[in-house]
Design a protein around this motif. Structure first.
Motif, short mmCIF file in Angstrom:
data_model
loop_
_atom_site.label_atom_id
_atom_site.label_comp_id
_atom_site.label_asym_id
_atom_site.label_seq_id
_atom_site.Cartn_x
_atom_site.Cartn_y
_atom_site.Cartn_z
N SER A 1 -35.45 33.20 22.52
CA SER A 1 -36.40 34.29 22.41
C SER A 1 -36.41 35.06 23.72
O SER A 1 -36.97 34.61 24.72
CB SER A 1 -37.80 33.74 22.12
N VAL A 2 -35.78 36.22 23.73
CA VAL A 2 -35.66 37.01 24.94
C VAL A 2 -36.83 37.97 25.04
O VAL A 2 -37.15 38.68 24.11
CB VAL A 2 -34.34 37.80 24.94
N GLU A 3 -37.49 37.98 26.19
CA GLU A 3 -38.65 38.84 26.35
C GLU A 3 -38.56 39.79 27.54
O GLU A 3 -39.33 40.72 27.61
CB GLU A 3 -39.91 37.99 26.47
N CYS A 4 -37.66 39.54 28.48
CA CYS A 4 -37.58 40.45 29.63
C CYS A 4 -36.17 40.45 30.22
O CYS A 4 -35.37 39.56 29.95
CB CYS A 4 -38.60 40.08 30.70
N ALA A 5 -35.92 41.48 30.98
CA ALA A 5 -34.64 41.60 31.69
C ALA A 5 -34.92 41.50 33.17
O ALA A 5 -35.93 42.00 33.67
CB ALA A 5 -33.98 42.93 31.36
N SER A 6 -34.00 40.85 33.87
CA SER A 6 -34.11 40.76 35.34
C SER A 6 -32.82 41.28 35.95
O SER A 6 -31.78 41.38 35.27
CB SER A 6 -34.38 39.32 35.78
N ALA A 7 -32.87 41.60 37.23
CA ALA A 7 -31.69 42.18 37.88
C ALA A 7 -31.60 41.74 39.34
O ALA A 7 -32.61 41.47 39.98
CB ALA A 7 -31.75 43.71 37.82
N ARG A 8 -30.36 41.66 39.81
CA ARG A 8 -30.10 41.51 41.24
C ARG A 8 -29.61 42.87 41.73
O ARG A 8 -28.51 43.30 41.39
CB ARG A 8 -29.05 40.42 41.50
N PHE A 9 -30.44 43.55 42.47
CA PHE A 9 -30.11 44.88 42.96
C PHE A 9 -29.44 44.78 44.33
O PHE A 9 -29.95 44.11 45.23
CB PHE A 9 -31.37 45.75 43.10
N ARG A 10 -28.32 45.46 44.48
CA ARG A 10 -27.66 45.56 45.78
C ARG A 10 -27.75 47.01 46.25
O ARG A 10 -27.31 47.93 45.55
CB ARG A 10 -26.20 45.13 45.70
N ALA A 11 -28.34 47.20 47.43
CA ALA A 11 -28.43 48.54 48.00
C ALA A 11 -27.04 49.08 48.29
O ALA A 11 -26.06 48.32 48.39
CB ALA A 11 -29.26 48.51 49.28
N ALA A 12 -26.94 50.40 48.43
CA ALA A 12 -25.63 51.03 48.65
C ALA A 12 -24.94 50.48 49.89
O ALA A 12 -23.71 50.44 49.96
CB ALA A 12 -25.80 52.54 48.76
N ARG A 13 -25.73 50.02 50.87
CA ARG A 13 -25.15 49.43 52.09
C ARG A 13 -25.71 48.02 52.29
O ARG A 13 -26.01 47.62 53.41
CB ARG A 13 -25.42 50.33 53.29
N GLU A 14 -25.81 47.28 51.22
CA GLU A 14 -26.33 45.92 51.27
C GLU A 14 -25.42 45.00 52.08
O GLU A 14 -24.19 45.04 51.94
CB GLU A 14 -26.46 45.37 49.84
N GLU A 15 -26.00 44.18 52.92
CA GLU A 15 -25.23 43.23 53.73
C GLU A 15 -25.58 41.78 53.42
O GLU A 15 -24.90 40.88 53.89
CB GLU A 15 -25.46 43.50 55.22
N ARG A 16 -26.62 41.56 52.60
CA ARG A 16 -27.01 40.19 52.29
C ARG A 16 -26.06 39.56 51.27
O ARG A 16 -25.39 40.25 50.51
CB ARG A 16 -28.43 40.16 51.73
N GLN A 17 -26.01 38.23 51.28
CA GLN A 17 -25.23 37.49 50.29
C GLN A 17 -26.05 37.37 49.01
O GLN A 17 -27.27 37.54 49.01
CB GLN A 17 -24.86 36.11 50.83
N ASN A 18 -25.37 37.02 47.91
CA ASN A 18 -26.03 36.97 46.61
C ASN A 18 -27.25 36.05 46.62
O ASN A 18 -28.30 36.38 46.05
CB ASN A 18 -25.05 36.53 45.53
N PHE A 19 -27.13 34.88 47.23
CA PHE A 19 -28.24 33.92 47.18
C PHE A 19 -29.47 34.43 47.93
O PHE A 19 -30.58 33.91 47.74
CB PHE A 19 -27.80 32.56 47.74
N GLN A 20 -29.28 35.44 48.77
CA GLN A 20 -30.40 36.01 49.51
C GLN A 20 -31.09 37.14 48.75
O GLN A 20 -32.10 37.67 49.21
CB GLN A 20 -29.90 36.54 50.87
N ILE A 21 -30.54 37.51 47.60
CA ILE A 21 -31.09 38.62 46.81
C ILE A 21 -31.56 38.06 45.47
O ILE A 21 -30.77 37.89 44.54
CB ILE A 21 -30.03 39.72 46.56
N PRO A 22 -32.82 37.74 45.32
CA PRO A 22 -33.30 37.14 44.07
C PRO A 22 -33.30 38.12 42.91
O PRO A 22 -33.46 39.33 43.10
CB PRO A 22 -34.72 36.71 44.44
#
Length: 202
Positions: A2-23
């Motif tokens: 039962s799907v109720e919402c969508a989530s996203a990992r947004f990366r800024a145009a000049r993002e420098e963080r690693q994936n695990f740092q971006i919830p």
């Protein structure tokens, strides 16, 4: 599920963080429109260049990320995926899918051949896929591209420092020491004459 919402990992145009740092964060409630189809909407933040999506239940206990294949790339006015968006896709994929990262590196070089960093990344990728002898062939194959970029530099005013540093790194990667010297001079504030073709390593 039962799907109720969508989530996203947004990366800024000049993002420098690693994936695990971006919830992942919730971006939209999803409404069933019939069968297994759901619909939702959200406003993309202006600073975002690339996003990866997942769908989940209200409690976030069951998540479907489709192998992180649901993605969004910001596009330029000319219809191409923006260079910054592709850079962020490559960075994101480099932590989870080497094939996607390699494909994105090639796409960046194809769509933005004027960008030195695109060439550097492609060179590193191609050299990493071959042996020592093959790596030297790759280097030689990239020489004309570096020299063409160098010839296009304006004589009176240098382009951005990022472009110049990228081209300097590219020239170093192909072992063209004459172009390296010229670029270092430009970055230090001078504009020495370009080296003659016979002076360039090859």
């Amino acid at each position: 599920m039962s799907v109720e919402c969508a989530s996203a990992r947004f990366r800024a145009a000049r993002e420098e963080r690693q994936n695990f740092q971006i919830p992942h964060r919730g971006v939209a409630e999803l409404a069933r429109t019939g069968g297994r189809t759901f619909r939702g909407s959200f406003r993309l933040p202006g600073s975002v260049g690339y996003a990866v999506f997942a769908v989940e239940d209200a409690g976030g206990t069951r998540v479907d990320a489709s192998g992180e294949a649901w993605e969004l790339l910001v596009h330029s006015a000319d219809g191409r995926p923006a260079a910054e968006a592709l850079e962020q896709r490559r960075a994101d994929a480099s932590e989870r899918n080497e094939q996607v990262a390699a494909e994105t590196t090639r796409e960046l070089a194809r769509l933005y051949p004027e960008r030195p960093w695109s060439g550097v990344q492609l060179l590193w990728l191609e050299q990493g896929e071959t042996n020592r002898a093959g790596a030297d062939s790759v280097r030689r194959a990239h020489l004309p591209r570096v020299r063409a970029m160098h010839e296009r530099l304006p004589a009176a005013r240098a382009p951005s420092a990022e472009h110049m540093v990228g081209l300097l790194r590219y020239a170093g990667a192909v072992e063209d020491t004459a172009i390296e010297r010229d670029l270092r001079g430009r970055l230090l504030g001078g504009h020495p004459a370009r080296p003659r073709g016979g002076e360039q390593a090859g």
